[in-house]
Design a protein around this motif. Structure first.
Motif, PDB file in Angstrom:
ATOM      1  N   GLU A  71      31.290  45.013 -10.757  1.00  0.00           N
ATOM      2  CA  GLU A  71      31.436  46.581 -11.224  1.00  0.00           C
ATOM      3  C   GLU A  71      32.811  46.930 -10.410  1.00  0.00           C
ATOM      4  OE1 GLU A  71      28.579  50.543  -9.880  1.00  0.00           O
ATOM      5  OE2 GLU A  71      28.170  48.316  -9.013  1.00  0.00           O
ATOM      6  N   ASP A  72      32.991  46.564  -9.154  1.00  0.00           N
ATOM      7  CA  ASP A  72      34.156  47.192  -8.481  1.00  0.00           C
ATOM      8  C   ASP A  72      35.400  46.356  -8.513  1.00  0.00           C
ATOM      9  OD1 ASP A  72      32.401  49.333  -7.480  1.00  0.00           O
ATOM     10  OD2 ASP A  72      31.901  48.124  -5.530  1.00  0.00           O
ATOM     11  N   ARG A  73      35.353  45.340  -8.686  1.00  0.00           N
ATOM     12  CA  ARG A  73      36.449  44.291  -9.078  1.00  0.00           C
ATOM     13  C   ARG A  73      37.138  44.043 -10.312  1.00  0.00           C
ATOM     14  NH1 ARG A  73      37.003  41.875  -3.412  1.00  0.00           N
ATOM     15  NH2 ARG A  73      35.227  42.776  -2.078  1.00  0.00           N
ATOM     16  N   TYR A  74      36.411  44.372 -11.125  1.00  0.00           N
ATOM     17  CA  TYR A  74      36.827  44.199 -12.595  1.00  0.00           C
ATOM     18  C   TYR A  74      38.127  44.963 -12.864  1.00  0.00           C
ATOM     19  CZ  TYR A  74      37.744  45.026 -17.624  1.00  0.00           C
ATOM     20  OH  TYR A  74      38.153  44.734 -19.020  1.00  0.00           O
ATOM     21  N   THR A  75      38.583  45.996 -12.156  1.00  0.00           N
ATOM     22  CA  THR A  75      39.694  46.622 -12.463  1.00  0.00           C
ATOM     23  C   THR A  75      40.883  46.067 -11.829  1.00  0.00           C
ATOM     24  OG1 THR A  75      39.242  48.141 -10.850  1.00  0.00           O
ATOM     25  CG2 THR A  75      38.710  48.677 -13.087  1.00  0.00           C
ATOM     26  N   LYS A  76      40.857  45.037 -11.056  1.00  0.00           N
ATOM     27  CA  LYS A  76      41.751  44.456  -9.900  1.00  0.00           C
ATOM     28  C   LYS A  76      42.547  43.234 -10.657  1.00  0.00           C
ATOM     29  CE  LYS A  76      40.735  47.409  -7.037  1.00  0.00           C
ATOM     30  NZ  LYS A  76      41.727  48.540  -6.730  1.00  0.00           N
ATOM     31  N   HIS A  86      20.087  37.829  -4.711  1.00  0.00           N
ATOM     32  CA  HIS A  86      20.696  38.640  -3.392  1.00  0.00           C
ATOM     33  C   HIS A  86      19.711  39.878  -3.393  1.00  0.00           C
ATOM     34  CE1 HIS A  86      24.482  36.983  -2.077  1.00  0.00           C
ATOM     35  NE2 HIS A  86      24.567  36.512  -3.524  1.00  0.00           N
ATOM     36  N   GLY A  87      18.699  39.869  -4.100  1.00  0.00           N
ATOM     37  CA  GLY A  87      17.608  40.937  -3.993  1.00  0.00           C
ATOM     38  C   GLY A  87      18.042  42.288  -4.587  1.00  0.00           C
ATOM     39  N   VAL A  88      18.778  42.440  -5.612  1.00  0.00           N
ATOM     40  CA  VAL A  88      19.112  43.498  -6.082  1.00  0.00           C
ATOM     41  C   VAL A  88      17.948  44.073  -6.824  1.00  0.00           C
ATOM     42  CG1 VAL A  88      20.785  44.837  -8.028  1.00  0.00           C
ATOM     43  CG2 VAL A  88      21.480  42.967  -6.559  1.00  0.00           C
ATOM     44  N   THR A  89      17.787  45.352  -6.666  1.00  0.00           N
ATOM     45  CA  THR A  89      16.482  46.138  -7.577  1.00  0.00           C
ATOM     46  C   THR A  89      16.686  46.218  -8.872  1.00  0.00           C
ATOM     47  OG1 THR A  89      17.086  48.325  -7.005  1.00  0.00           O
ATOM     48  CG2 THR A  89      15.905  47.097  -5.299  1.00  0.00           C
ATOM     49  N   SER A  90      15.667  46.461  -9.697  1.00  0.00           N
ATOM     50  CA  SER A  90      15.946  46.714 -11.042  1.00  0.00           C
ATOM     51  C   SER A  90      16.769  48.211 -11.468  1.00  0.00           C
ATOM     52  CB  SER A  90      14.553  46.915 -11.998  1.00  0.00           C
ATOM     53  OG  SER A  90      14.811  47.350 -13.316  1.00  0.00           O
ATOM     54  N   ALA A  91      16.384  49.143 -10.378  1.00  0.00           N
ATOM     55  CA  ALA A  91      16.841  50.376 -10.742  1.00  0.00           C
ATOM     56  C   ALA A  91      18.361  50.476 -10.408  1.00  0.00           C
ATOM     57  CB  ALA A  91      16.209  51.416 -10.110  1.00  0.00           C
ATOM     58  N   ASP A  92      18.853  49.596  -9.281  1.00  0.00           N
ATOM     59  CA  ASP A  92      20.130  49.607  -9.062  1.00  0.00           C
ATOM     60  C   ASP A  92      20.929  48.928  -9.983  1.00  0.00           C
ATOM     61  OD1 ASP A  92      19.785  51.320  -6.749  1.00  0.00           O
ATOM     62  OD2 ASP A  92      19.675  49.443  -5.225  1.00  0.00           O
ATOM     63  N   PHE A  93      20.432  47.629 -10.522  1.00  0.00           N
ATOM     64  CA  PHE A  93      21.085  46.904 -11.537  1.00  0.00           C
ATOM     65  C   PHE A  93      21.375  47.600 -12.975  1.00  0.00           C
ATOM     66  CE2 PHE A  93      21.489  43.857 -14.935  1.00  0.00           C
ATOM     67  CZ  PHE A  93      22.413  42.711 -14.378  1.00  0.00           C
ATOM     68  N   LEU A  94      20.557  48.460 -13.199  1.00  0.00           N
ATOM     69  CA  LEU A  94      20.633  49.321 -14.327  1.00  0.00           C
ATOM     70  C   LEU A  94      21.675  50.360 -14.380  1.00  0.00           C
ATOM     71  CD1 LEU A  94      19.910  50.518 -17.132  1.00  0.00           C
ATOM     72  CD2 LEU A  94      18.117  51.805 -16.081  1.00  0.00           C
ATOM     73  N   VAL A  95      21.663  50.935 -13.150  1.00  0.00           N
ATOM     74  CA  VAL A  95      23.039  51.914 -12.763  1.00  0.00           C
ATOM     75  C   VAL A  95      24.491  51.224 -12.708  1.00  0.00           C
ATOM     76  CG1 VAL A  95      24.081  53.456 -11.026  1.00  0.00           C
ATOM     77  CG2 VAL A  95      21.530  53.487 -11.678  1.00  0.00           C
ATOM     78  N   GLN A 121      25.471  50.051 -16.244  1.00  0.00           N
ATOM     79  CA  GLN A 121      25.945  51.141 -17.051  1.00  0.00           C
ATOM     80  C   GLN A 121      27.166  51.623 -16.839  1.00  0.00           C
ATOM     81  OE1 GLN A 121      22.877  54.097 -18.124  1.00  0.00           O
ATOM     82  NE2 GLN A 121      24.553  55.669 -17.807  1.00  0.00           N
ATOM     83  N   HIS A 122      27.463  51.676 -15.133  1.00  0.00           N
ATOM     84  CA  HIS A 122      28.848  51.937 -14.769  1.00  0.00           C
ATOM     85  C   HIS A 122      29.840  50.788 -15.097  1.00  0.00           C
ATOM     86  CE1 HIS A 122      31.543  52.557 -11.134  1.00  0.00           C
ATOM     87  NE2 HIS A 122      31.689  53.577 -12.128  1.00  0.00           N
ATOM     88  N   LEU A 123      29.460  49.508 -15.174  1.00  0.00           N
ATOM     89  CA  LEU A 123      30.352  48.613 -15.513  1.00  0.00           C
ATOM     90  C   LEU A 123      30.738  48.734 -17.004  1.00  0.00           C
ATOM     91  CD1 LEU A 123      32.038  46.075 -15.018  1.00  0.00           C
ATOM     92  CD2 LEU A 123      30.101  44.667 -15.771  1.00  0.00           C
ATOM     93  N   LEU A 124      29.868  49.139 -17.865  1.00  0.00           N
ATOM     94  CA  LEU A 124      30.128  49.360 -19.310  1.00  0.00           C
ATOM     95  C   LEU A 124      30.830  50.484 -19.594  1.00  0.00           C
ATOM     96  CD1 LEU A 124      26.609  48.729 -21.040  1.00  0.00           C
ATOM     97  CD2 LEU A 124      28.699  47.045 -20.978  1.00  0.00           C
ATOM     98  N   GLN A 125      30.790  51.572 -18.625  1.00  0.00           N
ATOM     99  CA  GLN A 125      31.556  52.832 -18.610  1.00  0.00           C
ATOM    100  C   GLN A 125      33.265  52.429 -18.238  1.00  0.00           C
ATOM    101  OE1 GLN A 125      30.345  55.971 -16.275  1.00  0.00           O
ATOM    102  NE2 GLN A 125      32.388  57.022 -16.275  1.00  0.00           N
ATOM    103  N   ILE A 126      33.271  51.707 -17.349  1.00  0.00           N
ATOM    104  CA  ILE A 126      34.682  51.113 -16.738  1.00  0.00           C
ATOM    105  C   ILE A 126      35.333  50.253 -17.721  1.00  0.00           C
ATOM    106  CG2 ILE A 126      35.872  49.832 -15.024  1.00  0.00           C
ATOM    107  CD1 ILE A 126      33.667  50.744 -13.113  1.00  0.00           C
ATOM    108  N   VAL A 127      34.850  49.276 -18.328  1.00  0.00           N
ATOM    109  CA  VAL A 127      35.311  48.693 -19.572  1.00  0.00           C
ATOM    110  C   VAL A 127      35.742  49.340 -20.627  1.00  0.00           C
ATOM    111  CG1 VAL A 127      34.770  46.635 -21.013  1.00  0.00           C
ATOM    112  CG2 VAL A 127      33.837  46.549 -18.598  1.00  0.00           C
ATOM    113  N   ALA A 174      16.912  41.364 -18.591  1.00  0.00           N
ATOM    114  CA  ALA A 174      16.943  41.651 -20.294  1.00  0.00           C
ATOM    115  C   ALA A 174      16.840  43.073 -20.419  1.00  0.00           C
ATOM    116  CB  ALA A 174      16.150  40.715 -20.773  1.00  0.00           C
ATOM    117  N   PRO A 175      15.721  43.664 -19.833  1.00  0.00           N
ATOM    118  CA  PRO A 175      15.350  44.992 -20.186  1.00  0.00           C
ATOM    119  C   PRO A 175      16.618  45.937 -19.519  1.00  0.00           C
ATOM    120  CG  PRO A 175      13.560  44.010 -19.459  1.00  0.00           C
ATOM    121  CD  PRO A 175      14.531  42.955 -19.125  1.00  0.00           C
ATOM    122  N   GLU A 176      16.842  45.770 -18.520  1.00  0.00           N
ATOM    123  CA  GLU A 176      17.949  46.530 -17.940  1.00  0.00           C
ATOM    124  C   GLU A 176      19.221  46.587 -18.618  1.00  0.00           C
ATOM    125  OE1 GLU A 176      14.955  45.458 -14.784  1.00  0.00           O
ATOM    126  OE2 GLU A 176      16.114  44.439 -16.465  1.00  0.00           O
TER     127      GLU A 176
END
Length: 349
Positions: free
Chosen positions: A215-220, A251-260, A263-269, A289-291
Motif C-alpha cells: 500500500e505504501d511501497r508500490y510507488t517506490k 500478521h493479524g490484520v483486521t477485516s476493516a483495516d484490510f478493506l481500507v 481500497q487505498h491501493l486501488l486508488q493509488i494504482v 475475498a469479501p474485502e
C-alpha cells in the motif's frame, strides 16, 4: 510467507515461458551500440535504478533486459557474484552465477543477428548478491541493435507468489512471467516475498515482526526503506494485476483495516496508471475475498470503470499445485497462468 533469499482449462494450458523466452522480432538496426548500460538499443523492463551510468541495478522481482546483437559470441560483465538467467534467440533459460566477464556462448553462434534476454535474481531477505548490469562484451566489429518493442505491457503486483518463490527459475517460472511471455507483452513484477498489503511494524504485527506493505511501497523504485519514488512515466502498463493479502492473514490484520488498505491501493494504482485496466484477484487460498470484492465495488462507485474483481475460486489445488502448502510449484504456476491468461488478454483488448 518466507522472505526470498529480488497473462483455460488445464488441458489447454499455455506452454510455460520457463522453457522458452519470447521470440525476438528482428528490427532494423537503428544505431550501433556497445552493450553498455547507457546503450539506447537495450530495453530495460521493470524498475531499474539507473543513477550510476556504469552499473544499472534491477529492483523488485522479474526485471529484465532485452537487446539484439551481431557476431558469434556475447559475454556479460558482472561486478560481483549474483545468480541470473539468460536466453539467446528465444531459447531455453540458462541459469548462471559468477563475477567478472562471463561468457554466455560456450558454443559459438552462427554469424548474424541474435537476441539476448537477461534477468537477475532479486536481492532480498536472506539472499545476497550483486545484481548490477555493467554491460556486454561482443566480438570485434560486432554491435547491438534494438529489438522490436512490445506494443503493450502488463504489471503484476504481489508477494512471494507473484515473485515466484520456490519455483525452479523463481520469477521466470512464475505465472506473471509465463503470461507476459505468452502474450508477447512487456511485463513487470512489483513483488516481494513476505510482503503484506498493509505496512506493519513489529509492534503492530501479531507475529512480532515487521511486514513491508505494498500500500505504501508500490510507488517506490524499490522496496527498501528510503527508496526514491518510481517515475511512472517510464512505463504505463495497459493492465495491472494485483494479488496481495496472503501475508496479512498471519500478521493479524483486521477485516476493516484490510478493506481500507485495499481500497487505498486501488486508488493509488489508478492515480499512477490512469488508463490501465486493473484486475484485483481473490488470493488463491481465498482469504479476504469479501474485502477485496468490496474494495472493487467501492472504487466502481467512485467512478472507476476499469477495475475488476477476479474470482479465483476453484483455481487452487493444494494437493498438486504446491510443495509447501502455500507457494505454487512449477506446475501450479502453469495452471494459474492457464486460468488468468485469457482474462489478461481480454483486458488488453
Amino acid at each position: 510467507m518466507k522472505a526470498l533469499l529480488v497473462a483455460l482449462a488445464v488441458l489447454l494450458l499455455p506452454q510455460p515461458a520457463a522453457a522458452q523466452a519470447t521470440p525476438a522480432t528482428v528490427a532494423t538496426v537503428q544505431a550501433t551500440g556497445d552493450g553498455s548500460p547507457t546503450d539506447a538499443n537495450i530495453q530495460f523492463a521493470g524498475r531499474w535504478n539507473t543513477t550510476n551510468a556504469a552499473a544499472y541495478v534491477p529492483q523488485w522481482a522479474g526485471a529484465y533486459l532485452r537487446v539484439g546483437f551481431t557476431g558469434t559470441t556475447v559475454s556479460l560483465k558482472q561486478r560481483n557474484t549474483i545468480e541470473f538467467w539468460y536466453s539467446i534467440d528465444g531459447g531455453a533459460y540458462t541459469k548462471k552465477s559468477g563475477s567478472g566477464t562471463l561468457s554466455l556462448t560456450p558454443t559459438r553462434l552462427a554469424s548474424g543477428q541474435h537476441s539476448l534476454l537477461v534477468s537477475y535474481r532479486i536481492v532480498a531477505g536472506s539472499y545476497t548478491g550483486d545484481a548490477v548490469y555493467q554491460g556486454l562484451v561482443l566480438d570485434s566489429g560486432a554491435s547491438t541493435y534494438r529489438l522490436a518493442q512490445p506494443a503493450k505491457g502488463v504489471e503484476f503486483v504481489g508477494d512471494s507468489i507473484t515473485a515466484g518463490y520456490t519455483a525452479t527459475n523463481v520469477a521466470l517460472s512464475s505465472y506473471p512471467w509465463i503470461i507476459g511471455e505468452n502474450l508477447g507483452t512487456a511485463h513487470t513484477q512489483v513483488a516481494l516475498s513476505g510482503a503484506c498489503l498493509r505496512e506493519l511494524t513489529a509492534a503492530e504485527s501479531t507475529r512480532g515482526i515487521r511486514c513491508y506493505g505494498l500500500e505504501d511501497r508500490y510507488t517506490k523504485l524499490s522496496f527498501n526503506d528510503g527508496s526514491a519514488d518510481w517515475n511512472f512515466a517510464l512505463f504505463q502498463p495497459n493492465v495491472v494485476v494485483i494479488n496481495i493479502g496472503t501475508n496479512d492473514v498471519g500478521h493479524g490484520v483486521t477485516s476493516a483495516d484490510f478493506l481500507v488498505a485495499y481500497q487505498h491501493l486501488l486508488q493509488i494504482v489508478r492515480e499512477r496508471n490512469p488508463q490501465a485496466a486493473i484486475l484485483a484477484l481473490r488470493i488463491f487460498k481465498g482469504s479476504w475475498a469479501p474485502e477485496t470484492a468490496q474494495a472493487v465495488t467501492n472504487r466502481k462507485a467512485a467512478g472507476d470503470t476499469k477495475v475488476t474483481y477476479v474470482d479465483t475460486t476453484g483455481w487452487w489445488n493444494g494437493s498438486t499445485m504446491t510443495d509447501d502448502g502455500t507457494h505454487p510449484n512449477d506446475y501450479g504456476h502453469q495452471v494459474l497462468a492457464g486460468y488468468l491468461q485469457p482474462i489478461v488478454a481480454a483486458a488488453l483488448g
